[in-house]
Design an enzyme around this catalytic site. Structure first.
Site, PDB file in Angstrom:
ATOM      1  N   LYS A  35      15.235 -19.585 -62.597  1.00  0.00           N
ATOM      2  CA  LYS A  35      15.990 -20.052 -61.740  1.00  0.00           C
ATOM      3  C   LYS A  35      16.322 -21.983 -61.788  1.00  0.00           C
ATOM      4  O   LYS A  35      14.937 -22.388 -62.301  1.00  0.00           O
ATOM      5  CB  LYS A  35      15.990 -19.654 -60.412  1.00  0.00           C
ATOM      6  N   TYR A 252       7.892 -51.738 -48.996  1.00  0.00           N
ATOM      7  CA  TYR A 252       8.871 -51.288 -47.932  1.00  0.00           C
ATOM      8  C   TYR A 252       7.904 -51.882 -46.737  1.00  0.00           C
ATOM      9  O   TYR A 252       6.338 -50.891 -46.837  1.00  0.00           O
ATOM     10  CB  TYR A 252       8.853 -50.966 -48.024  1.00  0.00           C
ATOM     11  N   MET A 300      13.172 -46.480 -54.077  1.00  0.00           N
ATOM     12  CA  MET A 300      13.896 -46.044 -54.155  1.00  0.00           C
ATOM     13  C   MET A 300      13.730 -45.685 -56.111  1.00  0.00           C
ATOM     14  O   MET A 300      14.108 -44.761 -56.089  1.00  0.00           O
ATOM     15  CB  MET A 300      15.802 -46.247 -53.520  1.00  0.00           C
TER      16      MET A 300
HETATM   17  C1  LIG Z   1      10.781 -17.255 -58.447  1.00  0.00           C
HETATM   18  C2  LIG Z   1      10.648 -16.343 -59.081  1.00  0.00           C
HETATM   19  C3  LIG Z   1       9.829 -15.595 -59.229  1.00  0.00           C
HETATM   20  C4  LIG Z   1       8.535 -16.330 -59.696  1.00  0.00           C
HETATM   21  O1  LIG Z   1       8.375 -16.633 -59.193  1.00  0.00           O
HETATM   22  P1  LIG Z   1       6.556 -17.822 -59.803  1.00  0.00           P
HETATM   23  O2  LIG Z   1       5.187 -18.243 -58.182  1.00  0.00           O
HETATM   24  O3  LIG Z   1       7.090 -19.082 -59.590  1.00  0.00           O
HETATM   25  O4  LIG Z   1       5.741 -17.657 -60.839  1.00  0.00           O
HETATM   26  C5  LIG Z   1       9.720 -13.854 -59.205  1.00  0.00           C
HETATM   27  N1  LIG Z   1      10.221 -13.525 -58.474  1.00  0.00           N
HETATM   28  C6  LIG Z   1      11.278 -13.332 -57.538  1.00  0.00           C
HETATM   29  C7  LIG Z   1      12.336 -12.421 -57.108  1.00  0.00           C
HETATM   30  C8  LIG Z   1      11.166 -14.985 -57.559  1.00  0.00           C
HETATM   31  O5  LIG Z   1      12.148 -15.013 -56.773  1.00  0.00           O
END
Ligand SMILES: *Cc1c(COP(=O)(O)O)cnc(C)c1O
Length: 364
Positions: A35, A252, A300
């Site tokens: 993801k 800054y 930045m």
């Molecule tokens: C993001 C996610 C994972 C992976 O989690 P990690 O801690 O990055 O291994 C697994 N299952 C679900 C449902 C997730 O949303």
């Protein structure tokens, strides 16, 4: 020469981390979690390194479709399922598996007429209290879905809220067990922390994310101790070196003042590149392979470091913001966050370079 900042992605390290996940959870199916554009690494870029995964998990439908268009044939699981009826036709056509966590989704499946029935992961709420059905609802939901013409196969899954804590497993695993008792479907429980603790967590399908990218899910156990290698190395160079006299400040707000005369280096990397502005004085940075301390506020486009310990440093000297030689988790700790956030936050203006081998000092 162009601006020297770039993110180097080591595909060999990613493939090795995937193999490591498999070692932890032997005999299971591994769905690599990709993801958020593979945790900021670039989904299409990292795909060749995930050949040994049994499938992928993500939540962006457009990315799942893009994978099918690239002829990715293994399982793809949508971790938040679907949001509207009209997505189901595409999900069926593209052979995507879905998580179902809400009664509305069950109703949408019941009224759908799909070209192909779906693999459905029923999500159990075991204490995260974001998504998922209550313990007592699971048997009834599975019964309904098993009658549904749109459903080809059922799985049971949960997402652990505290898999990284010593005492974080017993309660949710007991809850999951009681929700699923007597149900004959395969189970998916483990995220990265759960994969490392697979002996305690169990399950048939695991979902490692962060560990694949070489960062640790644990507050007190390093990625290296877990046998993981960094995949992203954020590299730059010194673009200025100057003397700070005693009592002079840098940056800054003048948040860093030299107690004694010393050199500072200015690095091409700032918060518009995704480096956390909240990182305080003392945050580690590698210059010529030596760990030095940040001095002054991240701006930045630049940040500054104390060069006292690197007398040879010059304009053009190599810098690692995180990755090989400096775990992203160390920078994240200094900035009161987690490696996940830093990896996901690298800005679009930062160029990416892919390598298949380890420590390359690329000249760009
Ligand atoms: C993001 C996610 C994972 C992976 O989690 P990690 O801690 O990055 O291994 C697994 N299952 C679900 C449902 C997730 O949303």
């Amino acid at each position: 020469m162009s601006r020297p900042l770039f993110a180097q992605i080591n595909l060999a390290a990613l493939a090795a981390n995937l193999a490591r996940a498999r070692e932890y959870a032997q005999g299971t199916q591994v769905l690599a979690v990709v993801k958020a554009d593979a945790y900021g690494h670039g989904l299409m870029r990292v795909l060749p390194a995930l050949e040994q995964a049994d499938g992928l998990a993500l939540l962006e439908l457009d990315a799942a479709v893009a994978l099918r268009e690239r002829h990715y044939t293994r399982r793809i699981l949508l971790l938040e399922g679907f949001f509207e009826d009209r997505e189901l036709a595409e999900i069926a056509q593209r052979r995507l598996a879905i998580v179902v966590h809400h009664l509305d989704q069950v109703a949408m499946l019941e009224r759908a007429a799909l070209t192909r029935p779906l693999e459905v992961f029923v999500k159990v709420n075991t204490g995260m209290n974001r998504l998922g059905f209550a313990i007592g609802e699971i048997a009834g939901i599975c019964e309904r879905l098993s009658q549904c013409a749109s459903v080809a196969a059922l799985r049971l899954m949960t997402h652990l809220a505290r898999a990284e804590d010593d005492d974080g497993l017993k309660e949710p695993l007991d809850a999951f067990e009681s929700a699923c008792s007597g149900l004959p479907y395969p189970r998916s429980i483990a995220n990265s922390a759960g994969v490392v603790r697979y002996a305690e967590v169990g399950g048939d399908i695991v979902r490692p994310g962060i560990m694949l990218y070489g960062a640790t899910p644990f507050p007190y156990e390093s990625a290296q101790a877990l046998g993981l290698q960094p995949v992203m190395t954020l590299r730059s160079q010194l673009i200025e070196v100057r003397e700070l006299k005693a009592n002079e400040s840098v940056g800054y707000g003048a948040t860093y003042t030299a107690a004694r005369p010393h050199r500072i280096g200015v690095i091409a990397c700032g918060y518009a590149d995704g480096y956390p502005r909240i990182a305080p004085n003392g945050t580690p940075v590698l210059v010529c392979g030596t760990k030095v301390r940040m001095a002054g506020r991240v701006s930045m486009d630049m940040l500054s470091v104390d060069l006292t310990d690197v007398p040879d440093a010059r304009i053009g000297s190599p810098v690692v913001l995180w990755g090989e030689g400096l775990p992203v988790d160390d920078v994240a700790n200094a900035a009161s966050t987690v490696g996940y956030e830093l990896l996901c936050a690298v800005a679009p203006r930062v160029p990416f370079v892919t390598t298949r081998v380890g420590a390359l000092d690329l000249e760009l």
